[in-house]
Design a protein around this motif. Structure first.
Motif, PDB file in Angstrom:
ATOM      1  N   VAL A  56     175.653  13.522  -9.416  1.00  0.00           N
ATOM      2  CA  VAL A  56     174.993  13.616  -8.109  1.00  0.00           C
ATOM      3  C   VAL A  56     173.814  14.556  -8.292  1.00  0.00           C
ATOM      4  O   VAL A  56     173.987  15.756  -8.506  1.00  0.00           O
ATOM      5  CB  VAL A  56     175.946  14.129  -7.015  1.00  0.00           C
ATOM      6  CG1 VAL A  56     175.207  14.276  -5.684  1.00  0.00           C
ATOM      7  CG2 VAL A  56     177.135  13.187  -6.859  1.00  0.00           C
ATOM      8  N   TYR A  57     172.613  14.008  -8.238  1.00  0.00           N
ATOM      9  CA  TYR A  57     171.395  14.760  -8.540  1.00  0.00           C
ATOM     10  C   TYR A  57     170.827  15.309  -7.231  1.00  0.00           C
ATOM     11  O   TYR A  57     170.014  14.668  -6.563  1.00  0.00           O
ATOM     12  CB  TYR A  57     170.376  13.868  -9.243  1.00  0.00           C
ATOM     13  CG  TYR A  57     169.235  14.647  -9.873  1.00  0.00           C
ATOM     14  CD1 TYR A  57     169.225  14.915 -11.239  1.00  0.00           C
ATOM     15  CD2 TYR A  57     168.178  15.123  -9.096  1.00  0.00           C
ATOM     16  CE1 TYR A  57     168.187  15.633 -11.821  1.00  0.00           C
ATOM     17  CE2 TYR A  57     167.140  15.832  -9.668  1.00  0.00           C
ATOM     18  CZ  TYR A  57     167.157  16.089 -11.025  1.00  0.00           C
ATOM     19  OH  TYR A  57     166.125  16.812 -11.592  1.00  0.00           O
ATOM     20  N   ALA A  58     171.293  16.530  -6.871  1.00  0.00           N
ATOM     21  CA  ALA A  58     170.875  17.173  -5.624  1.00  0.00           C
ATOM     22  C   ALA A  58     169.876  18.296  -5.860  1.00  0.00           C
ATOM     23  O   ALA A  58     169.579  19.054  -4.929  1.00  0.00           O
ATOM     24  CB  ALA A  58     172.106  17.709  -4.892  1.00  0.00           C
ATOM     25  N   ALA A  59     169.361  18.421  -7.066  1.00  0.00           N
ATOM     26  CA  ALA A  59     168.365  19.453  -7.363  1.00  0.00           C
ATOM     27  C   ALA A  59     167.054  19.113  -6.675  1.00  0.00           C
ATOM     28  O   ALA A  59     166.618  17.964  -6.695  1.00  0.00           O
ATOM     29  CB  ALA A  59     168.154  19.566  -8.868  1.00  0.00           C
ATOM     30  N   VAL A  93     173.355   9.382  -8.871  1.00  0.00           N
ATOM     31  CA  VAL A  93     172.830   9.234  -7.510  1.00  0.00           C
ATOM     32  C   VAL A  93     171.764  10.303  -7.309  1.00  0.00           C
ATOM     33  O   VAL A  93     172.052  11.503  -7.379  1.00  0.00           O
ATOM     34  CB  VAL A  93     173.931   9.379  -6.445  1.00  0.00           C
ATOM     35  CG1 VAL A  93     173.328   9.200  -5.047  1.00  0.00           C
ATOM     36  CG2 VAL A  93     175.036   8.361  -6.671  1.00  0.00           C
ATOM     37  N   TYR A  94     170.542   9.853  -7.069  1.00  0.00           N
ATOM     38  CA  TYR A  94     169.381  10.739  -6.902  1.00  0.00           C
ATOM     39  C   TYR A  94     169.101  10.926  -5.431  1.00  0.00           C
ATOM     40  O   TYR A  94     168.895   9.954  -4.695  1.00  0.00           O
ATOM     41  CB  TYR A  94     168.176  10.105  -7.601  1.00  0.00           C
ATOM     42  CG  TYR A  94     166.872  10.856  -7.461  1.00  0.00           C
ATOM     43  CD1 TYR A  94     166.666  12.047  -8.148  1.00  0.00           C
ATOM     44  CD2 TYR A  94     165.844  10.348  -6.666  1.00  0.00           C
ATOM     45  CE1 TYR A  94     165.448  12.724  -8.040  1.00  0.00           C
ATOM     46  CE2 TYR A  94     164.631  11.016  -6.562  1.00  0.00           C
ATOM     47  CZ  TYR A  94     164.444  12.204  -7.245  1.00  0.00           C
ATOM     48  OH  TYR A  94     163.244  12.879  -7.137  1.00  0.00           O
ATOM     49  N   LEU A  95     169.098  12.179  -4.975  1.00  0.00           N
ATOM     50  CA  LEU A  95     168.842  12.460  -3.570  1.00  0.00           C
ATOM     51  C   LEU A  95     167.345  12.456  -3.296  1.00  0.00           C
ATOM     52  O   LEU A  95     166.601  13.308  -3.779  1.00  0.00           O
ATOM     53  CB  LEU A  95     169.449  13.799  -3.161  1.00  0.00           C
ATOM     54  CG  LEU A  95     170.911  13.755  -2.690  1.00  0.00           C
ATOM     55  CD1 LEU A  95     171.814  13.227  -3.808  1.00  0.00           C
ATOM     56  CD2 LEU A  95     171.378  15.114  -2.223  1.00  0.00           C
ATOM     57  N   GLY A 143     170.513   0.134 -14.512  1.00  0.00           N
ATOM     58  CA  GLY A 143     171.378  -0.478 -13.509  1.00  0.00           C
ATOM     59  C   GLY A 143     172.497   0.409 -13.025  1.00  0.00           C
ATOM     60  O   GLY A 143     173.338  -0.024 -12.231  1.00  0.00           O
ATOM     61  N   ARG A 144     172.515   1.669 -13.473  1.00  0.00           N
ATOM     62  CA  ARG A 144     173.595   2.598 -13.104  1.00  0.00           C
ATOM     63  C   ARG A 144     173.101   3.752 -12.246  1.00  0.00           C
ATOM     64  O   ARG A 144     173.870   4.650 -11.924  1.00  0.00           O
ATOM     65  CB  ARG A 144     174.254   3.159 -14.369  1.00  0.00           C
ATOM     66  CG  ARG A 144     174.922   2.092 -15.225  1.00  0.00           C
ATOM     67  CD  ARG A 144     175.595   2.687 -16.449  1.00  0.00           C
ATOM     68  NE  ARG A 144     174.621   3.024 -17.491  1.00  0.00           N
ATOM     69  CZ  ARG A 144     174.508   4.228 -18.051  1.00  0.00           C
ATOM     70  NH1 ARG A 144     175.274   5.216 -17.653  1.00  0.00           N
ATOM     71  NH2 ARG A 144     173.628   4.441 -19.011  1.00  0.00           N
ATOM     72  N   ALA A 145     171.840   3.750 -11.874  1.00  0.00           N
ATOM     73  CA  ALA A 145     171.267   4.827 -11.054  1.00  0.00           C
ATOM     74  C   ALA A 145     171.044   4.338  -9.633  1.00  0.00           C
ATOM     75  O   ALA A 145     170.587   3.214  -9.416  1.00  0.00           O
ATOM     76  CB  ALA A 145     169.956   5.320 -11.659  1.00  0.00           C
ATOM     77  N   ARG A 146     171.370   5.173  -8.683  1.00  0.00           N
ATOM     78  CA  ARG A 146     171.190   4.873  -7.265  1.00  0.00           C
ATOM     79  C   ARG A 146     170.291   5.939  -6.641  1.00  0.00           C
ATOM     80  O   ARG A 146     170.273   7.086  -7.076  1.00  0.00           O
ATOM     81  CB  ARG A 146     172.536   4.886  -6.528  1.00  0.00           C
ATOM     82  CG  ARG A 146     173.610   4.054  -7.206  1.00  0.00           C
ATOM     83  CD  ARG A 146     173.420   2.571  -6.962  1.00  0.00           C
ATOM     84  NE  ARG A 146     174.367   1.794  -7.755  1.00  0.00           N
ATOM     85  CZ  ARG A 146     174.048   1.091  -8.830  1.00  0.00           C
ATOM     86  NH1 ARG A 146     172.790   1.046  -9.242  1.00  0.00           N
ATOM     87  NH2 ARG A 146     174.969   0.419  -9.496  1.00  0.00           N
ATOM     88  N   VAL A 147     169.583   5.555  -5.587  1.00  0.00           N
ATOM     89  CA  VAL A 147     168.739   6.473  -4.818  1.00  0.00           C
ATOM     90  C   VAL A 147     169.293   6.557  -3.412  1.00  0.00           C
ATOM     91  O   VAL A 147     169.506   5.524  -2.764  1.00  0.00           O
ATOM     92  CB  VAL A 147     167.280   5.984  -4.778  1.00  0.00           C
ATOM     93  CG1 VAL A 147     166.455   6.829  -3.801  1.00  0.00           C
ATOM     94  CG2 VAL A 147     166.665   6.021  -6.167  1.00  0.00           C
ATOM     95  N   GLY A 206     179.057   9.409   1.889  1.00  0.00           N
ATOM     96  CA  GLY A 206     178.193   8.324   1.447  1.00  0.00           C
ATOM     97  C   GLY A 206     177.776   8.463   0.000  1.00  0.00           C
ATOM     98  O   GLY A 206     177.729   7.471  -0.740  1.00  0.00           O
ATOM     99  N   LEU A 207     177.464   9.676  -0.430  1.00  0.00           N
ATOM    100  CA  LEU A 207     177.056   9.899  -1.820  1.00  0.00           C
ATOM    101  C   LEU A 207     178.177   9.547  -2.785  1.00  0.00           C
ATOM    102  O   LEU A 207     177.939   8.978  -3.858  1.00  0.00           O
ATOM    103  CB  LEU A 207     176.632  11.351  -2.018  1.00  0.00           C
ATOM    104  CG  LEU A 207     175.359  11.774  -1.285  1.00  0.00           C
ATOM    105  CD1 LEU A 207     175.139  13.274  -1.428  1.00  0.00           C
ATOM    106  CD2 LEU A 207     174.140  11.014  -1.793  1.00  0.00           C
TER     107      LEU A 207
END
Length: 286
Positions: A56-59, A93-95, A143-147, A206-207
């Motif tokens: 979870v990329y919350a930076a 998952v990129y925020l 195909g494994r990254a979400r925004v 959701g994340l």
């Protein structure tokens, strides 16, 4: 929201930006469910040597991005690029932010809508850096990254930053005493200004859904409903017995309306409405 994620025991997650507002709550949610959570500090070399599982990329930076432009780009793009390229991860998952729709005006903002960003506008440094991070997820995410495009995320008066938390602190402090006149609070904003407010507990759930089950690349995490300042001020005033007055004139709203069909259809996304959350706050914070 409905459809709470089950079966997290033993699953491996890494939360980047774990000290931030959303990141802290993601860590707490996952650990409470029995997940194994790696929350590295900035510069931790283990980021490049151990399996990260679901990231979870919350930076990132929000309020101070203009005074820290290089840190903003590094957080939103530089570190992300290295993680995508060099780290061992199962999903990511990129925020990002629904602010990317703001330049489009009062449109129905769905995830496939083309954006309009201006490199010459200082404010768009934030938007452009988030958009570039999104592009890396599209092109290098295998195909494994979400925004996750987040709307205005809030929890309550205890939030360190934000328009709504600031108002909550003011009305809770200024609420009228029995028999006393209603205190007035002047707010330097327009009654017509609108935001989509989404509660952090819904965002966190959701994340987790996106990390484990997301099928598309981009998702809007929002309430799907704009709340005008006029409605917000009226609701706060009635609940805490005060009067909020906008100091700027009314006018047409230019806020996009964030579509959440994708989250609803895939995950049964039904986020809490702002006014129902305010009712609950009033019961616990009279």
């Amino acid at each position: 929201m409905s459809g709470v994620v089950e079966g997290l025991e033993g699953r491996v997650f890494t939360v980047l930006g774990a000290a931030g507002f959303v990141g802290q709550r993601v860590v707490s949610r996952l650990r409470a469910a029995g997940a194994e959570v790696f929350a590295p500090a900035r510069g931790d070399p283990a980021l490049w040597t151990r399996p990260l599982g679901h990231v979870v990329y919350a930076a990132g930076l929000t309020a101070d991005y203009l005074v820290r432009p290089f840190d903003t780009v590094e957080a939103h793009v530089g570190l992300l690029a290295r993680v995508l390229k060099e780290a061992q991860w199962e999903s990511l998952v990129y925020l990002s932010s629904t602010r990317l729709y703001d330049s489009l005006g009062a449109v129905d903002a769905h995830e496939a809508l083309p954006l309009r960003l201006d490199p010459g506008q200082p404010r768009h440094l934030y938007d452009l850096s988030k958009a570039l991070g999104e592009s890396l997820c599209h092109t290098q995410g295998q195909g494994r990254a979400r925004v996750a495009r987040l709307a205005c995320v809030y929890e309550g008066a205890q939030d360190a930053d934000g328009f709504l938390p600031s108002l909550l602190r003011q009305v809770m402090a200024a609420g009228a005493q029995p028999g006393a006149p209603r205190p007035a609070i002047e707010v330097p904003s327009s009654p017509s200004f609108e935001r989509d407010y989404v509660h952090v507990s819904d965002v966190v759930e959701g994340l987790v859904h996106l990390a484990l089950r997301g099928q598309h690349t981009i998702y809007n995490l929002a309430s799907g409903e704009n709340t005008s300042n006029a409605s917000l001020f009226d609701g706060l005033g009635r609940r805490w017995a005060c009067e909020l007055r906008a100091t700027l004139p009314a006018g047409p709203s230019e806020a996009p309306r964030i579509r959440i069909d994708r989250m609803r259809e895939e995950f049964g996304w039904r986020p809490k409405g702002l006014h129902s959350v305010l009712d609950a706050m009033k019961e616990t914070c009279p």
